[in-house]
Each structure stands twice: as structure tokens, then as C-alpha cells.
Design a protein around this motif. Sequence first.
Motif, PDB file in Angstrom:
ATOM      1  N   PRO A  24       0.635  -0.683  -0.175  1.00  0.00           N
ATOM      2  CA  PRO A  24       0.189  -0.288  -0.005  1.00  0.00           C
ATOM      3  C   PRO A  24       0.548   1.211  -0.048  1.00  0.00           C
ATOM      4  CG  PRO A  24       0.108  -0.749   1.885  1.00  0.00           C
ATOM      5  CD  PRO A  24       0.898  -1.841   1.692  1.00  0.00           C
ATOM      6  N   GLU A  25       0.497   2.056  -0.744  1.00  0.00           N
ATOM      7  CA  GLU A  25       0.938   3.791  -0.878  1.00  0.00           C
ATOM      8  C   GLU A  25       2.510   3.561  -1.062  1.00  0.00           C
ATOM      9  OE1 GLU A  25      -1.260   6.152  -1.210  1.00  0.00           O
ATOM     10  OE2 GLU A  25      -2.584   4.529  -0.887  1.00  0.00           O
ATOM     11  N   LYS A  26       3.018   2.267  -1.787  1.00  0.00           N
ATOM     12  CA  LYS A  26       4.174   2.424  -2.233  1.00  0.00           C
ATOM     13  C   LYS A  26       4.138   3.573  -4.187  1.00  0.00           C
ATOM     14  CE  LYS A  26       6.045  -0.340  -0.292  1.00  0.00           C
ATOM     15  NZ  LYS A  26       6.965   0.002   1.275  1.00  0.00           N
ATOM     16  N   TRP A  27       5.195   3.924  -3.907  1.00  0.00           N
ATOM     17  CA  TRP A  27       5.274   5.162  -5.449  1.00  0.00           C
ATOM     18  C   TRP A  27       5.554   3.840  -7.127  1.00  0.00           C
ATOM     19  CZ3 TRP A  27       3.235   9.698  -6.545  1.00  0.00           C
ATOM     20  CH2 TRP A  27       2.986  10.334  -5.835  1.00  0.00           C
ATOM     21  N   TRP A  28       5.465   4.506  -8.137  1.00  0.00           N
ATOM     22  CA  TRP A  28       5.923   3.090  -8.650  1.00  0.00           C
ATOM     23  C   TRP A  28       5.622   4.532 -10.572  1.00  0.00           C
ATOM     24  CZ3 TRP A  28       6.143  -1.971  -7.660  1.00  0.00           C
ATOM     25  CH2 TRP A  28       5.505  -2.054  -6.446  1.00  0.00           C
ATOM     26  N   THR A  53       1.440   6.315  -7.152  1.00  0.00           N
ATOM     27  CA  THR A  53       1.189   5.323  -5.682  1.00  0.00           C
ATOM     28  C   THR A  53       0.423   4.566  -6.898  1.00  0.00           C
ATOM     29  OG1 THR A  53      -1.333   5.952  -5.136  1.00  0.00           O
ATOM     30  CG2 THR A  53       0.787   7.403  -4.279  1.00  0.00           C
ATOM     31  N   THR A  54       0.844   3.214  -5.562  1.00  0.00           N
ATOM     32  CA  THR A  54      -0.491   1.475  -5.600  1.00  0.00           C
ATOM     33  C   THR A  54      -1.588   2.259  -5.912  1.00  0.00           C
ATOM     34  OG1 THR A  54       0.998   0.896  -4.236  1.00  0.00           O
ATOM     35  CG2 THR A  54      -0.865  -0.624  -4.519  1.00  0.00           C
ATOM     36  N   VAL A  69       6.626  -0.578 -14.318  1.00  0.00           N
ATOM     37  CA  VAL A  69       8.108  -0.686 -15.297  1.00  0.00           C
ATOM     38  C   VAL A  69       9.103  -0.091 -13.850  1.00  0.00           C
ATOM     39  CG1 VAL A  69       7.729  -0.140 -17.748  1.00  0.00           C
ATOM     40  CG2 VAL A  69       8.692   1.670 -16.779  1.00  0.00           C
ATOM     41  N   GLY A  70       9.096   0.747 -13.204  1.00  0.00           N
ATOM     42  CA  GLY A  70       9.772   0.795 -11.711  1.00  0.00           C
ATOM     43  C   GLY A  70       9.237   0.783 -10.617  1.00  0.00           C
ATOM     44  N   GLY A  71       9.958   0.355  -9.860  1.00  0.00           N
ATOM     45  CA  GLY A  71       9.230   0.368  -8.637  1.00  0.00           C
ATOM     46  C   GLY A  71       9.367  -0.424  -7.198  1.00  0.00           C
ATOM     47  N   SER A  72       9.104  -0.830  -7.126  1.00  0.00           N
ATOM     48  CA  SER A  72       8.593   0.057  -5.924  1.00  0.00           C
ATOM     49  C   SER A  72       8.872   1.247  -4.720  1.00  0.00           C
ATOM     50  CB  SER A  72       7.216  -0.853  -4.573  1.00  0.00           C
ATOM     51  OG  SER A  72       8.320  -0.727  -3.657  1.00  0.00           O
ATOM     52  N   PHE A  73       8.763   2.041  -4.450  1.00  0.00           N
ATOM     53  CA  PHE A  73       9.582   3.473  -3.917  1.00  0.00           C
ATOM     54  C   PHE A  73       8.533   3.333  -2.966  1.00  0.00           C
ATOM     55  CE2 PHE A  73      11.070   3.288  -8.338  1.00  0.00           C
ATOM     56  CZ  PHE A  73      12.562   3.415  -8.001  1.00  0.00           C
ATOM     57  N   GLU A  74       9.524   4.118  -1.389  1.00  0.00           N
ATOM     58  CA  GLU A  74       8.468   4.649  -0.470  1.00  0.00           C
ATOM     59  C   GLU A  74       7.557   5.273  -0.751  1.00  0.00           C
ATOM     60  OE1 GLU A  74       8.397   2.611   2.497  1.00  0.00           O
ATOM     61  OE2 GLU A  74       9.200   0.520   1.163  1.00  0.00           O
ATOM     62  N   THR A  75       8.729   6.636  -1.139  1.00  0.00           N
ATOM     63  CA  THR A  75       7.742   7.881  -1.529  1.00  0.00           C
ATOM     64  C   THR A  75       8.479   8.273  -2.805  1.00  0.00           C
ATOM     65  OG1 THR A  75      10.102   9.184  -1.189  1.00  0.00           O
ATOM     66  CG2 THR A  75       8.565   8.638   1.366  1.00  0.00           C
ATOM     67  N   GLN A  76       7.663   9.959  -2.923  1.00  0.00           N
ATOM     68  CA  GLN A  76       8.311   9.778  -4.298  1.00  0.00           C
ATOM     69  C   GLN A  76       9.608  11.057  -4.679  1.00  0.00           C
ATOM     70  OE1 GLN A  76       4.910  13.242  -5.818  1.00  0.00           O
ATOM     71  NE2 GLN A  76       5.965  12.874  -8.257  1.00  0.00           N
ATOM     72  N   GLU A  77       9.667  11.085  -3.269  1.00  0.00           N
ATOM     73  CA  GLU A  77      11.485  11.631  -3.339  1.00  0.00           C
ATOM     74  C   GLU A  77      12.468  10.617  -3.038  1.00  0.00           C
ATOM     75  OE1 GLU A  77       8.744  12.458  -0.441  1.00  0.00           O
ATOM     76  OE2 GLU A  77       8.503  14.531  -1.352  1.00  0.00           O
TER      77      GLU A  77
END
Length: 181
Positions: A24-28, A53-54, A69-77
Motif C-alpha cells: 500500500p501507498e508505494k510509488w511506482w 501510488t499503488t 516499469v519501476g518501483g516500488s519506492f517508499e516515497t516520491q522523493e
Amino acid sequence: MSGAVANRLTAMGFEQPVDLDLLPEKWWVLRVDAAAMDDQLECGGAMVTVEATTSAIVHRFDGYFCEVVGGSFETQEAMNGCVWVEAGFDRLSLGAKALPCVIPDWIVGRLAAQGQFTPVPFSKLADTYWVCGMGGGVVSTHELEDQMRSEPGMRHGITDGPFKSHAEATYAFDVLWESPE
């Protein structure tokens, strides 16, 4: 999702098909049908790359072609900051403003053994030090990030790391200069 993202999620312990509720709420980074962004466009006419986001994957893009095509990232930053990547990493799987720093595959393997899978945001290794070849000396992650932001496109010859202290990194640097006996 792309094979690279699927492989990364598998390495992190997920099995396909991956239930997005588990992330949940990861960035992609997504490639989506442009019609999802503008209802005046015809479906299938063009693709665009977006960051989402997810929940956006599930709610906004559910009726359109969408490939992660990319992720997951914790934040957009984290998606758009400085990140550690291996040689050959697909730059398109990062955010548009990301600054990748290439590290050798054996360091990538060392990080993976510690549960850090590329791309690794600099923030995850903020208090570490790196050896930059025989001519580059020792640099902290913070110093390296400052250099990358002030001199985009500059190549950083990372040859060893990460080290928990400046002293450990300096020792590794000094070993480069020792002649074999």
C-alpha cells in the motif's frame, strides 16, 4: 509489470501474482495508455510514462493498459532522488528527476544480501562511505549526493563500499595502493 520489477519483487520475497494490497501507498513508474490521462484521446493511440501510488494503479488506471516499469519506492522523493544502480539498469524505471549512481555488480550483490535491492535510494545508506578508485579517495554518501546534484552527468567511479565509518573506507582505499608481496 516488467520483468525487472517482477524479479525485484521476487527477490524481496513476493510471489506472482503480486497482490498490490500488500504494497500500500508505494510509488511506482508506469507506462499507461495516454487516454487514461486525457479522455479526449483514443485508447491505444499513445503511451505515456507517469509516477503513481499503488492506489492510483488500482483506482485510476484500472480500465486502461498499464504496465509497472519501476518501483516500488517508499516515497516520491526516493523515486526522484539520488539512487544506487547496477550497470545496465533501465533508466526509464526511475522517476524523471532521479540521479543514478552506478556501482559494480559485486556491490549490488552485497547490498542484496543485506536486503537492499537496486535502485537503492541514497537515504537508505545516508551514513556510509565509499571508495572511488585509486584516484578518487573516500567519499561519504552525503558528499557524493552534493556532487551529483551540483554536477549532473558526472561519473563517479565507486569501487568499494558501503563502509560504516570513514576509517574503514580509508583502510580499503589504502589497500588499493599496497603492492602484492
